[in-house]
Scaffold this active site. Structure first.
Site, PDB file in Angstrom:
ATOM      1  N   SER A   1       1.190 -10.594   9.403  1.00  0.00           N
ATOM      2  CA  SER A   1       0.492  -9.438   8.829  1.00  0.00           C
ATOM      3  C   SER A   1      -1.005  -9.530   9.114  1.00  0.00           C
ATOM      4  CB  SER A   1       0.755  -9.401   7.316  1.00  0.00           C
ATOM      5  OG  SER A   1      -0.221  -8.620   6.688  1.00  0.00           O
ATOM      6  N   SER A   2      -1.506  -8.599   9.945  1.00  0.00           N
ATOM      7  CA  SER A   2      -2.923  -8.696  10.327  1.00  0.00           C
ATOM      8  C   SER A   2      -3.829  -8.398   9.141  1.00  0.00           C
ATOM      9  CB  SER A   2      -3.237  -7.792  11.516  1.00  0.00           C
ATOM     10  OG  SER A   2      -3.202  -6.456  11.149  1.00  0.00           O
TER      11      SER A   2
ATOM     12  N   GLU B   1       0.185  -0.701  15.920  1.00  0.00           N
ATOM     13  CA  GLU B   1      -0.502   0.541  15.519  1.00  0.00           C
ATOM     14  C   GLU B   1      -1.427   1.012  16.644  1.00  0.00           C
ATOM     15  OE1 GLU B   1      -2.601   0.687  11.634  1.00  0.00           O
ATOM     16  OE2 GLU B   1      -4.131   1.775  12.745  1.00  0.00           O
TER      17      GLU B   1
ATOM     18  N   HIS C   1      -1.742  -4.937  18.782  1.00  0.00           N
ATOM     19  CA  HIS C   1      -1.140  -4.514  17.510  1.00  0.00           C
ATOM     20  C   HIS C   1      -0.352  -3.218  17.720  1.00  0.00           C
ATOM     21  CE1 HIS C   1      -0.686  -3.180  13.376  1.00  0.00           C
ATOM     22  NE2 HIS C   1      -0.962  -4.427  13.019  1.00  0.00           N
TER      23      HIS C   1
ATOM     24  N   THR D   1      -6.434   1.032  11.381  1.00  0.00           N
ATOM     25  CA  THR D   1      -6.632   1.243   9.935  1.00  0.00           C
ATOM     26  C   THR D   1      -6.995  -0.038   9.182  1.00  0.00           C
ATOM     27  OG1 THR D   1      -4.269   0.990   9.597  1.00  0.00           O
ATOM     28  CG2 THR D   1      -5.103   3.251   9.752  1.00  0.00           C
TER      29      THR D   1
ATOM     30  N   HIS E   1       5.493  -6.475   8.027  1.00  0.00           N
ATOM     31  CA  HIS E   1       5.350  -7.881   8.401  1.00  0.00           C
ATOM     32  C   HIS E   1       5.524  -8.776   7.183  1.00  0.00           C
ATOM     33  CE1 HIS E   1       3.086  -6.421  12.125  1.00  0.00           C
ATOM     34  NE2 HIS E   1       4.318  -6.741  12.437  1.00  0.00           N
TER      35      HIS E   1
ATOM     36  N   CYS F   1       0.867  -1.181   0.000  1.00  0.00           N
ATOM     37  CA  CYS F   1       0.000   0.000   0.000  1.00  0.00           C
ATOM     38  C   CYS F   1       0.908   1.236   0.000  1.00  0.00           C
ATOM     39  CB  CYS F   1      -0.872  -0.008   1.242  1.00  0.00           C
ATOM     40  SG  CYS F   1       0.112   0.088   2.736  1.00  0.00           S
TER      41      CYS F   1
ATOM     42  N   CYS G   1       2.730   6.221   8.620  1.00  0.00           N
ATOM     43  CA  CYS G   1       1.818   6.484   7.505  1.00  0.00           C
ATOM     44  C   CYS G   1       0.954   7.709   7.856  1.00  0.00           C
ATOM     45  CB  CYS G   1       0.926   5.268   7.284  1.00  0.00           C
ATOM     46  SG  CYS G   1      -0.291   5.564   5.994  1.00  0.00           S
TER      47      CYS G   1
ATOM     48  N   CYS H   1      -8.366   2.638   6.501  1.00  0.00           N
ATOM     49  CA  CYS H   1      -7.822   3.311   5.318  1.00  0.00           C
ATOM     50  C   CYS H   1      -8.359   2.674   4.038  1.00  0.00           C
ATOM     51  CB  CYS H   1      -6.302   3.349   5.370  1.00  0.00           C
ATOM     52  SG  CYS H   1      -5.507   2.133   4.396  1.00  0.00           S
TER      53      CYS H   1
END
Ligand code: SF4
Length: 294
Positions: free
Chosen positions: A235-236, A141, A139, A179, A41, A12, A111, A207
């Site tokens: 990677s979630s 984030e 997580h 996100t 990840h 992304c 980001c 996002c």
């Protein structure tokens, strides 16, 4: 065999930006370059970055060091002459401050979409509102977002947790989302919180990259016989794609690289769909496409 790749699959905008930032640092830095935790990840990308001299520091160890060795009052900490990159997930206010005390150069590759959430929760919590975040509490984030909240924050990931929330009904609630959270789930959880507290404002901070990938993946999974979801094991957002695709297509497989692809499993299918999480580089998608088409 027909192979269809989702239009939006792989890196992304935020991840692409962070990887480019790290590579630029490695080219220009006269000292070592670190990232605060793995930049993304994806094991293959991490390996490529290490070959370019960019190494991840363990966030737990770094946190322990930073909190056990605070800068002495009135004196600045002796800085490491190195560069540290804050990854796309972002970090909390306190961690950012400590990294600036410890490292000569701090490059913030958070980001911009995550930065926006930091700003929302910082402003709304400063105004006395209760902050609710939909997402996973462990997580990075979400940990980073909580680090910008003044006062308490709550993290919910399902209806049960939303129902169990013990909020002060007389105070306003501000809801934001990780996100990569699932949009329909976010809407449902907001509805539950609305029944508890009269005054709430909900910001859909999921996002577009995530929404786009999830929508396309769900659509594609309905149209093909088998679906391949490519992503790192931690990677979630890739795991969420897998969950969504599995609901629409019973023959859904999760692969990290083309090495995980067993062609014999796919031979009985006429059509195969491919999607990939936001931390999957384009070359892995191409390798899988080629292997399917062989
Ligand atoms: S998924 Fe969205 S929020 Fe996360 S890094 Fe990518 S562009 Fe940014």
């Amino acid at each position: 065999m027909k192979v269809i790749t989702a239009e939006h699959a792989g890196f992304c905008f935020g991840v692409q930006r962070a990887v480019e930032e790290a590579e630029k640092c490695a080219e220009n830095a006269g000292s070592e370059v670190f990232t605060y935790g793995p930049l993304i990840h994806n094991e293959s990308v991490i390996h490529d970055l290490e070959e370019k001299g960019i190494f991840a520091v363990e966030t737990d160890l770094e946190e322990a060091f930073l909190s056990e060795n605070p800068a002495t009052e009135g004196r600045t900490r002796q800085k490491r002459p190195n560069t540290i990159i804050i990854r796309a997930h972002g970090v909390g206010r306190e961690t950012e401050k400590r990294l600036k005390e410890r490292y000569e150069h701090v490059v913030d590759a958070t980001c911009p979409f995550v930065k926006k959430i930091h700003k929302i929760v910082a402003e709304h919590s400063a105004a006395g509102e209760q902050i609710v975040i939909t997402g996973s509490p462990s997580h990075p984030e979400v940990i980073g977002i909580r680090g910008w909240v003044q006062g308490d924050s709550y993290v919910i990931s399902n209806e049960q947790e939303a129902n169990a929330l013990d909020l002060d009904a007389s105070r306003k609630v501000c809801i934001v989302s990780q996100t990569t959270f699932h949009f329909n789930k976010f809407k449902d959880l907001v509805e539950i919180v609305k029944q508890k507290v009269y005054d709430i404002c909900a910001f859909n901070t999921i996002c577009n990259a995530t929404e786009e990938r999830q929508r396309e993946a769900a659509q594609l999974a309905q149209e093909v016989d088998a679906m391949l979801v490519l992503g790192g094991e931690n990677s979630s957002n890739s795991k969420k794609l897998f969950e969504i695709c599995s609901q629409a297509c019973e023959n859904t497989y999760f692969l990290q690289t083309s090495d995980d692809l067993d062609r014999s499993t796919l031979l009985s299918f006429d059509s195969i769909g491919i999607t990939a999480g936001a931390s999957t580089p384009h070359y892995i998608i191409e390798e899988v496409q080629k292997k399917c088409q062989k």
